[in-house]
Design a protein around this motif. Structure first.
Motif, short mmCIF file in Angstrom:
data_model
loop_
_atom_site.label_atom_id
_atom_site.label_comp_id
_atom_site.label_asym_id
_atom_site.label_seq_id
_atom_site.Cartn_x
_atom_site.Cartn_y
_atom_site.Cartn_z
N VAL A 1 46.74 48.97 -24.76
CA VAL A 1 45.47 48.39 -24.36
C VAL A 1 45.70 48.08 -22.90
N GLY A 2 44.56 48.07 -22.22
CA GLY A 2 44.17 47.56 -20.67
C GLY A 2 43.90 46.23 -20.86
N PHE A 3 42.96 45.85 -20.33
CA PHE A 3 42.01 44.58 -20.34
C PHE A 3 41.60 44.60 -22.11
N PHE A 4 41.96 43.35 -22.68
CA PHE A 4 41.54 43.18 -23.91
C PHE A 4 40.57 42.10 -24.28
N GLY A 5 39.88 42.18 -25.20
CA GLY A 5 38.90 41.25 -25.57
C GLY A 5 39.15 39.87 -25.65
N ALA A 6 38.40 38.89 -25.28
CA ALA A 6 38.68 37.45 -25.17
C ALA A 6 38.98 36.99 -26.76
N GLU A 7 38.23 37.84 -27.69
CA GLU A 7 38.42 37.50 -29.03
C GLU A 7 39.91 37.13 -29.40
N HIS A 8 40.76 37.86 -28.81
CA HIS A 8 42.12 37.77 -29.30
C HIS A 8 42.68 36.27 -28.83
N VAL A 9 42.16 35.93 -27.66
CA VAL A 9 42.72 34.43 -27.15
C VAL A 9 41.88 33.44 -28.18
N GLY A 10 40.79 33.56 -28.48
CA GLY A 10 39.91 32.68 -29.45
C GLY A 10 40.74 32.62 -30.83
N GLU A 11 41.50 33.62 -31.21
CA GLU A 11 42.03 33.56 -32.61
C GLU A 11 43.20 32.84 -32.34
N ALA A 12 43.75 33.05 -31.40
CA ALA A 12 44.97 32.31 -31.15
C ALA A 12 44.99 30.84 -31.04
N ALA A 13 43.79 30.38 -30.35
CA ALA A 13 43.37 28.93 -30.21
C ALA A 13 43.28 28.41 -31.36
N ALA B 1 35.14 20.37 -32.45
CA ALA B 1 35.90 20.89 -31.27
C ALA B 1 35.16 20.55 -30.02
N PHE B 2 35.71 20.21 -28.94
CA PHE B 2 35.26 20.04 -27.50
C PHE B 2 35.83 21.21 -26.66
N VAL B 3 35.24 22.20 -26.09
CA VAL B 3 35.57 23.32 -25.35
C VAL B 3 34.92 23.40 -24.05
N THR B 4 35.79 23.29 -22.92
CA THR B 4 35.30 23.43 -21.52
C THR B 4 35.34 24.77 -20.98
N GLY B 5 34.48 25.18 -20.34
CA GLY B 5 34.14 26.59 -19.65
C GLY B 5 33.82 27.47 -20.89
N ALA B 6 32.89 26.78 -21.71
CA ALA B 6 32.78 27.65 -23.02
C ALA B 6 31.16 28.37 -22.91
N ALA B 7 30.65 28.64 -21.77
CA ALA B 7 29.33 29.22 -21.95
C ALA B 7 29.79 30.84 -21.88
N ARG B 8 30.75 31.23 -21.61
CA ARG B 8 31.07 32.73 -21.72
C ARG B 8 32.76 32.83 -21.75
N GLY B 9 32.98 34.18 -21.84
CA GLY B 9 34.30 34.50 -21.61
C GLY B 9 35.36 33.86 -22.85
N ILE B 10 36.60 33.62 -22.30
CA ILE B 10 37.56 33.04 -23.21
C ILE B 10 37.08 31.68 -23.88
N TYR C 1 33.98 30.71 -24.65
CA TYR C 1 33.11 30.98 -25.51
C TYR C 1 33.93 31.76 -26.78
N ALA C 2 34.91 32.47 -26.56
CA ALA C 2 35.59 33.05 -27.69
C ALA C 2 36.35 31.98 -28.44
N CYS C 3 36.89 31.15 -27.89
CA CYS C 3 37.51 29.98 -28.55
C CYS C 3 36.64 29.24 -29.45
N ALA C 4 35.52 28.73 -28.81
CA ALA C 4 34.51 28.01 -29.46
C ALA C 4 34.08 29.03 -30.74
N GLU C 5 33.82 30.34 -30.67
CA GLU C 5 33.62 31.24 -31.78
C GLU C 5 34.44 31.27 -32.88
N SER C 6 35.65 31.10 -32.52
CA SER C 6 36.69 31.23 -33.57
C SER C 6 36.65 30.05 -34.34
#
Ligand SMILES: NC(=O)c1ccc[n+]([C@@H]2O[C@H](COP(=O)([O-])OP(=O)(O)OC[C@H]3O[C@@H](n4cnc5c(N)ncnc54)[C@H](O)[C@@H]3O)[C@@H](O)[C@H]2O)c1
Length: 327
Positions: free
Chosen positions: A287-299, A59-68, A70-75
């Motif tokens: 929930v208010g703000f939720f964790g980026a992991e939820h976006v990573g899992e969707a990706a 996988a190639f992920v842009t903007g992957a050093a942190r945040g969403i 990174y969460a996509c890369a981790e998932s």
């Protein structure tokens, strides 16, 4: 003063949609909503415990050093994919809040490698199509193929439409829209020749609605949805899918920074906790703000076999907020 004004007397459904937008956050703070940041329900679950359905993939992920990003890369890595992390990993001087650092990128690489996959970290700018193409070629040369492309890098800007200079307009359009176009341009020859691939683009809830506080950002995110659909149509015959994700309010440094917090409400700086209380008012789930992991899992789902027949679609990650809208 950047707070959204109410529009009484118009279609109540339109009003409902407007209330959902980030731009109403300050009003909701005023209404005294209270909640804490909800703990991440997925915590730990994506760290290598799923079926390793992506072993041998990359996988190639842009903007992957942190945040969403990174969460996509981790998932994806948690399921066995080798990863290319692509991030500016340094400050763009015109961006008024801190972007990821070289240390963020190095730390991200270490964390991905700890999941038992290979990882290449590349410092690069999505405005540079050649740099993206070279990074993807490197993925193919070192990992044997490129299966998943997550076009995630983006910046934000807050303020009324008339506040933005020509340079500011160019900056956000060049990164959020042209940057994603360049990601697709770089990936297309590879995915076409493989006759397989998945592209996931990061839009936003503001790519589905208007946003008086984030008008130019919103326009770029609408553009990403248009690009998603055109890409799905152009590449479908090559067995490549393309879909967009539209998160609402995710706890990352995109919105949790002094630049944003000092402009959400007139005449005062909000704390992140106040902003979070406002975010709770946007969601149906508690929930208010939720964790980026939820976006990573969707990706990761959009890269999985289970989603093979889904393309050209747009998925809101809205913590239930869509339940307020007509079908
Ligand atoms: N956080 C939210 O609530 C939210 C909601 C909806 C959509 N999004 C979108 O999700 C994506 C990721 O945002 P985030 O919340 O993780 O923010 P973030 O600021 O934490 O992450 C963005 C990453 O992109 C990188 N980046 C910025 N400009 C770049 C460039 N020109 N080239 C390469 N890398 C660059 C940054 O260094 C950073 O690592 C963005 O497209 C954003 O618009 C975020």
């Amino acid at each position: 003063m950047t707070t959204e004004k109410s529009n009484k007397g118009e279609n109540p459904l339109d009003e409902g949609r407007r209330k959902f937008m980030v731009g109403t956050a300050a009003a909701a703070v005023g209404a005294g909503l209270t909640t804490g940041i909800i703990p991440n329900a997925f915590a730990g679950s994506h760290k290598g415990t799923q079926d390793k359905e992506f072993v041998g993939r990359s996988a190639f992920v842009t903007g992957a050093a942190r945040g969403i990003g990174y969460a996509c890369a981790e998932s994806l890595a948690g399921r066995g994919a080798n990863i290319v992390l692509f991030d500016i990993a340094g400050q763009i001087k015109e961006v008024p809040y801190p972007l990821a650092t070289a240390k963020d990128l190095a730390d991200a690489k270490k964390k991905i490698e700890s999941l038992g996959v290979k990882c290449i970290a590349i410092k690069g700018d999505v405005r540079d199509g050649n740099a993206q193409a070279a990074a993807m070629k490197r993925a193919v040369s070192e990992f044997g193929r490129l299966d998943f492309v997550v076009a995630n890098a983006g910046i934000t800007q807050i303020g009324p439409m008339e506040a933005f200079s020509e340079a500011e307009l160019s900056l956000i359009i060049d990164i959020n829209l042209k940057g994603v176009i360049k990601t697709v341009q770089a990936a297309t020859p590879i995915l076409k020749s493989q006759k397989a691939g998945r592209i996931v683009m990061m839009s936003s809830v503001t790519g589905r609605t208007g946003s008086p506080n984030f008008p130019i950002y919103s326009a770029t995110k609408w553009g990403v949805i248009g690009l998603t659909k055109s890409t799905a149509m152009a590449l479908g015959k090559f067995n490549v899918t393309c879909n967009a994700l539209c998160p609402t309010l995710v706890h990352t440094k995109l919105l949790d920074n002094d630049y944003i917090l000092s402009r959400l409400a007139p005449g005062r700086k909000l704390t992140f906790e106040q902003f979070n209380q406002a975010a709770k008012g946007r969601h149906i789930l508690p929930v208010g703000f939720f964790g980026a992991e939820h976006v990573g899992e969707a990706a990761a789902y959009l890269c999985s076999e289970g989603s093979a027949m889904i393309s050209g679609d747009v998925f809101d990650i809205g913590a239930g907020a869509n339940a307020q809208f007509p079908a």
